[in-house]
Design an enzyme around this catalytic site. Structure first.
Site, PDB file in Angstrom:
ATOM      1  N   HIS A  55       0.831  -1.322   0.084  1.00  0.00           N
ATOM      2  CA  HIS A  55      -0.061   0.090  -0.040  1.00  0.00           C
ATOM      3  C   HIS A  55       0.884   1.033   0.113  1.00  0.00           C
ATOM      4  CE1 HIS A  55       0.493  -0.539   4.502  1.00  0.00           C
ATOM      5  NE2 HIS A  55       0.353   0.921   4.495  1.00  0.00           N
ATOM      6  N   ASP A  85       0.186  -7.764   1.302  1.00  0.00           N
ATOM      7  CA  ASP A  85       0.686  -6.186   1.280  1.00  0.00           C
ATOM      8  C   ASP A  85       2.105  -6.011   1.421  1.00  0.00           C
ATOM      9  OD1 ASP A  85       0.299  -3.522   1.834  1.00  0.00           O
ATOM     10  OD2 ASP A  85       0.074  -3.465   3.804  1.00  0.00           O
ATOM     11  N   SER A 111       4.715   2.390   7.695  1.00  0.00           N
ATOM     12  CA  SER A 111       4.560   1.214   7.161  1.00  0.00           C
ATOM     13  C   SER A 111       5.614   0.888   6.237  1.00  0.00           C
ATOM     14  CB  SER A 111       3.248   1.801   5.970  1.00  0.00           C
ATOM     15  OG  SER A 111       2.056   1.815   6.413  1.00  0.00           O
TER      16      SER A 111
END
Length: 434
Positions: free
Chosen positions: A166, A196, A279
């Site tokens: 993402h 992911d 992230s």
């Protein structure tokens, strides 16, 4: 379509029942992250020269459980979304363009940083940070709809960097900055939305410091951990905490509304503070070995003024054993494989466990002929209640437990059929990811 087929990762595999395309279950609304105000600074950002306000940080990340907490935790992923303010998008894009010109005529050699600070024990937070920081990078991404910031870490001397899908899913240009402040552009090698995870690669860089990978199977609740990343574009930020839980069934994503970008993770939970921009960054153990990839948080609901915004100590990381397997496949082939059992699940089932549909929506068999499930003896209408003795409370948890394994692994499924439990052995099949 109201079914989910584990033999084919095509978008209809993830499609939701009518009215639930956004990830809702049992009438629970799925709030979306709100955008903050644009950065008032008129100049294009120089993200590596000074800390700057992240326009996505004004509103806290929003998350919602799947409607029944036992069925897994529904989370928003950490990276800023691609719906960025135009100011940031232009600034990041301009910066990437400058990097491209710079790289056309030069090669980058990173200085050799010290392994540990003098006077700091190697297993102290300072020692772990000094060991790992040279291998952690900040990613600035520009796409058609805007830009964002994320984190990654170096896997090898060839320049491969692991991050979250993402972070780079909508990217057109990617800038990578090392802890020294040196920056280069990167290319996308491959990505997988179901896990992911994504791999990008830098070229023409010498002196890369790859991080050592640990074994996430050995992680215990209470183990100390350190997270490194770029929360709200504050590069080289180090935070510490412990492992709060292991094996948390977590789903995240689903922002497209068609279910095609939902990730399913058997996650490590930590109270180390992580925020948007963390992230893809590493979660490290006391030996500075990577045990997880920070990917999602459970944040405050924006409509609840009594709850704290930002990090509330509920962070989730993809176990590195899974990350290593997926990264190796992406580097080798550009994509990852998903383990499957070859059945279509009934998403309208409200009881405990995951029920196999009596018949797929298009009239096709709900148990693929000759597939792993059929060979194991799974029948339409069976309710799968356990995987290797661990209880399954819903379809999401079943997928998560299967995804935690490799194609070819053997699992023992407990199924309920006509009021009686029976145990079936299944050898997982393989499907290409997306």
């Amino acid at each position: 379509m109201a079914d989910r087929q584990q033999t084919d990762p095509a978008p209809q595999w993830w499609s939701r029942p009518k009215g639930a395309a956004d990830g809702r279950r049992e009438g629970v609304p799925a709030p979306r992250p709100g955008g903050g105000p644009e950065d008032p600074a008129p100049d294009p950002p120089l993200p590596f020269r000074e800390a700057r306000y992240d326009p996505w940080g004004d509103q806290p990340l929003q998350v919602v459980d799947r409607g029944r907490a036992a069925r897994g935790i529904r989370l928003w992923q950490l990276a800023a979304s691609s719906a960025a303010a135009a100011l940031l998008a232009g600034g990041v894009g301009g910066y990437v363009g400058v990097l491209a010109e710079r790289q056309s005529s030069t090669r980058l050699e990173l200085p050799q940083a010290a392994v540990a600070d003098k006077g700091r024990a190697p297993d102290s937070v300072a020692g772990i940070a000094a060991t790992a920081l040279p291998g952690v990078v900040t990613l600035h991404v520009r796409g058609e709809k805007g830009g964002g910031t994320g984190t990654g870490f170096v896997l090898d001397q060839q320049g491969h960097i692991l991050t979250n899908n993402h972070v780079v899913a909508e990217s057109k240009e990617i800038a990578v900055t090392f802890s020294t402040g040196e920056s280069v552009t990167a290319e996308l090698v491959g990505r997988d939305s179901g896990y992911d995870l994504a791999v990008v690669k830098v070229s023409g860089v010498r002196g890369l410091r790859a991080l050592s990978l640990g074994n996430s199977e050995n992680v215990k609740v209470g183990d100390p951990v350190v997270a490194i990343g770029a929360p709200f574009d504050l590069s080289n930020t180090v935070t510490a905490g412990i492992i709060s839980a292991t094996g948390r069934p977590v789903t995240a994503g689903g922002d497209k509304g068609d279910g095609s970008d939902i990730s399913y993770v058997d996650a490590l939970q930590t109270d180390a503070p992580i925020n948007p921009g963390n992230s893809g960054g590493p979660l490290l153990d006391a030996k500075a070995h990577v045990i997880g990839i920070n990917s999602a948080i459970r944040g405050a609901d924006k409509d609840d003024p009594t709850r704290q915004g930002g990090s509330i100590g509920l962070g989730f990381a993809i176990p590195i054993n899974q990350g290593k397997r997926v990264a190796e496949e992406i580097i080798r082939t550009g994509r990852a494989t998903h383990p499957v059992i070859g059945v279509t699940l009934d998403l309208e089932y409200k009881g405990d466990g995951a029920r196999v549909r009596e018949k797929a929506e298009d009239g096709a068999p709900s148990v693929t002929e000759g597939g792993p499930g059929a060979r194991a003896g799974i029948k339409p209408g069976d309710v799968i209640t356990k995987v290797d003795g661990q209880r399954v409370r819903g379809d999401d948890e079943l997928i998560i437990k299967i995804r935690a394994h490799r194609p070819g692994d053997r699992l023992r499924l407990t199924v309920l059929r006509e009021g009686r439990e029976r145990t079936l052995d299944v050898v997982l099949g393989s499907a290409n990811g997306s």
